[in-house]
Scaffold this motif. Structure first.
Motif, PDB file in Angstrom:
ATOM      1  N   GLU A  89       0.804  -1.228   0.000  1.00 51.58           N
ATOM      2  CA  GLU A  89       0.000   0.000   0.000  1.00 51.58           C
ATOM      3  C   GLU A  89       0.836   1.276   0.000  1.00 51.58           C
ATOM      4  O   GLU A  89       0.321   2.360  -0.298  1.00 51.58           O
ATOM      5  N   THR A  90       2.109   1.168   0.342  1.00 53.50           N
ATOM      6  CA  THR A  90       2.986   2.346   0.318  1.00 53.50           C
ATOM      7  C   THR A  90       4.131   2.164  -0.686  1.00 53.50           C
ATOM      8  O   THR A  90       5.207   2.736  -0.522  1.00 53.50           O
ATOM      9  N   ALA A  91       3.885   1.380  -1.716  1.00 58.09           N
ATOM     10  CA  ALA A  91       4.915   1.149  -2.729  1.00 58.09           C
ATOM     11  C   ALA A  91       5.336   2.468  -3.365  1.00 58.09           C
ATOM     12  O   ALA A  91       4.503   3.237  -3.836  1.00 58.09           O
ATOM     13  N   GLY A  92       6.630   2.728  -3.361  1.00 59.12           N
ATOM     14  CA  GLY A  92       7.166   3.955  -3.940  1.00 59.12           C
ATOM     15  C   GLY A  92       7.422   5.053  -2.919  1.00 59.12           C
ATOM     16  O   GLY A  92       8.186   5.982  -3.190  1.00 59.12           O
ATOM     17  N   ILE A  93       6.785   4.954  -1.742  1.00 54.18           N
ATOM     18  CA  ILE A  93       6.955   6.005  -0.739  1.00 54.18           C
ATOM     19  C   ILE A  93       8.388   6.024  -0.206  1.00 54.18           C
ATOM     20  O   ILE A  93       8.977   7.093  -0.008  1.00 54.18           O
ATOM     21  N   ASN A  94       8.960   4.841   0.048  1.00 54.38           N
ATOM     22  CA  ASN A  94      10.335   4.785   0.555  1.00 54.38           C
ATOM     23  C   ASN A  94      11.315   5.436  -0.420  1.00 54.38           C
ATOM     24  O   ASN A  94      12.215   6.183  -0.022  1.00 54.38           O
ATOM     25  N   ILE A  95      11.146   5.120  -1.711  1.00 53.70           N
ATOM     26  CA  ILE A  95      12.030   5.704  -2.717  1.00 53.70           C
ATOM     27  C   ILE A  95      11.837   7.215  -2.769  1.00 53.70           C
ATOM     28  O   ILE A  95      12.797   7.985  -2.847  1.00 53.70           O
ATOM     29  N   ALA A  96      10.586   7.637  -2.700  1.00 52.78           N
ATOM     30  CA  ALA A  96      10.288   9.068  -2.785  1.00 52.78           C
ATOM     31  C   ALA A  96      10.902   9.842  -1.626  1.00 52.78           C
ATOM     32  O   ALA A  96      11.380  10.974  -1.800  1.00 52.78           O
ATOM     33  N   LEU A  97      10.914   9.254  -0.442  1.00 51.28           N
ATOM     34  CA  LEU A  97      11.410   9.953   0.740  1.00 51.28           C
ATOM     35  C   LEU A  97      12.929   9.932   0.863  1.00 51.28           C
ATOM     36  O   LEU A  97      13.479  10.689   1.659  1.00 51.28           O
ATOM     37  N   ASN A  98      13.594   9.079   0.113  1.00 50.43           N
ATOM     38  CA  ASN A  98      15.041   8.941   0.258  1.00 50.43           C
ATOM     39  C   ASN A  98      15.826   9.250  -1.010  1.00 50.43           C
ATOM     40  O   ASN A  98      17.056   9.183  -0.984  1.00 50.43           O
ATOM     41  N   ALA A  99      15.153   9.564  -2.100  1.00 49.61           N
ATOM     42  CA  ALA A  99      15.858   9.823  -3.351  1.00 49.61           C
ATOM     43  C   ALA A  99      15.128  10.917  -4.122  1.00 49.61           C
ATOM     44  O   ALA A  99      13.957  11.193  -3.887  1.00 49.61           O
ATOM     45  N   ASN A 100      15.844  11.527  -5.038  1.00 48.92           N
ATOM     46  CA  ASN A 100      15.256  12.559  -5.898  1.00 48.92           C
ATOM     47  C   ASN A 100      14.555  11.879  -7.053  1.00 48.92           C
ATOM     48  O   ASN A 100      15.119  11.706  -8.135  1.00 48.92           O
ATOM     49  N   SER A 101      13.283  11.482  -6.838  1.00 46.90           N
ATOM     50  CA  SER A 101      12.544  10.730  -7.847  1.00 46.90           C
ATOM     51  C   SER A 101      11.103  11.225  -7.905  1.00 46.90           C
ATOM     52  O   SER A 101      10.239  10.721  -7.182  1.00 46.90           O
TER      53      SER A 101
END
Length: 261
Positions: A89-101
């Motif tokens: 349900e939070t797929a992509g949130i980790n990447i969004a919070l830790n990388a410029n994406s």
């Protein structure tokens, strides 16, 4: 004979005065050679030493760093965010919070929020532009635009932690160095300029985050305002209904108009 003695005596007196007023000097290799003056020589040596010291000072002050990029920073070091995703349900949130994406921010926000059904869209299409339902829709649409952008800003702020940590450490190490390799005038000025550049980068990054906070507060204010207006509109509607429709008990002449459910 007496006149000759008087002339000789006069010559002796003049010669004595000349010898008394002469500067200390002596001839090298006998009479008629080059005359050496110790006082003048000492003065020249002193002047040469002073000029040499001034030259060394100038050379020391113009020494500079050849590699300044080692201090360049963009952000401040932060720890990684780790958001749980039990069922994706939070797929992509980790990447969004830790990388410029930006793409991960948009995907993560859409995945983590409730979508609007087709029937709801058809219902909203028939509502007045100033209706409570359209106001709620405007708030949702504003939030959907602001939130992914803020996720990207946070991720961008965190993504430079490794680079910035090394640059900050190098700058701090050379600022505290007491050796001559980093303490010339121009070197110290370079260190000050590098510190100011790091501070400006941090201020710019902080400004982006503060803009996101202001945007999120705008969405929160929209929700609070809509809720407050909805309460007022409901109160006015109920009051109007009570005035129009008699709610008094049987055989009563008075209408209770101040009661609100």
């Amino acid at each position: 004979m007496k006149l000759i003695k008087t002339k000789n005596k006069k010559y002796l007196i003049v010669g004595s005065l000349v010898l008394a007023t002469a500067t200390p000097s002596f001839a090298i290799f006998g009479v008629g050679d080059i005359v050496f003056d110790p006082t003048s020589y000492a003065s020249l040596v002193s002047q040469a030493t002073t000029a040499l010291n001034q030259l060394k000072t100038i050379q020391s002050n113009i020494e500079h760093f050849s590699v300044k990029q080692q201090w360049q920073t963009a952000l401040t070091k932060l720890e990684n965010m780790n958001v749980a995703s039990m069922f994706g349900e939070t797929a992509g949130i980790n990447i969004a919070l830790n990388a410029n994406s930006p793409s991960a921010s948009l995907t993560g926000w859409k995945t983590a929020t409730m979508p609007m059904s087709g029937s709801t869209s058809a219902y909203l299409q028939g509502q007045n532009v100033n209706s409570a339902q359209r106001a709620q829709l405007a708030m949702i649409e504003t939030s959907d635009a602001i939130s992914p952008d803020c996720l990207t800003a946070v991720g961008t702020y965190r993504s430079g932690r490794n680079q910035n940590s090394n640059a900050n450490s190098l700058l701090a190490q050379q600022q505290l160095d007491i050796t001559s390799s980093t303490n010339s005038e121009i070197e110290q000025l370079n260190l000050l300029n590098a510190a100011e550049a790091q501070r400006m980068s941090e201020m710019q990054a902080q400004g982006t985050l503060q803009a996101c906070l202001a945007a999120q507060m705008t969405v929160a204010n929209m929700q609070e305002r809509n809720a407050a207006v909805l309460d007022l509109n409901t109160a006015a509607t109920v009051q109007q209904q009570r005035s129009t429709n008699d709610t008094s008990a049987a055989n009563e002449s008075n209408t209770w108009q101040t009661y609100l459910p």
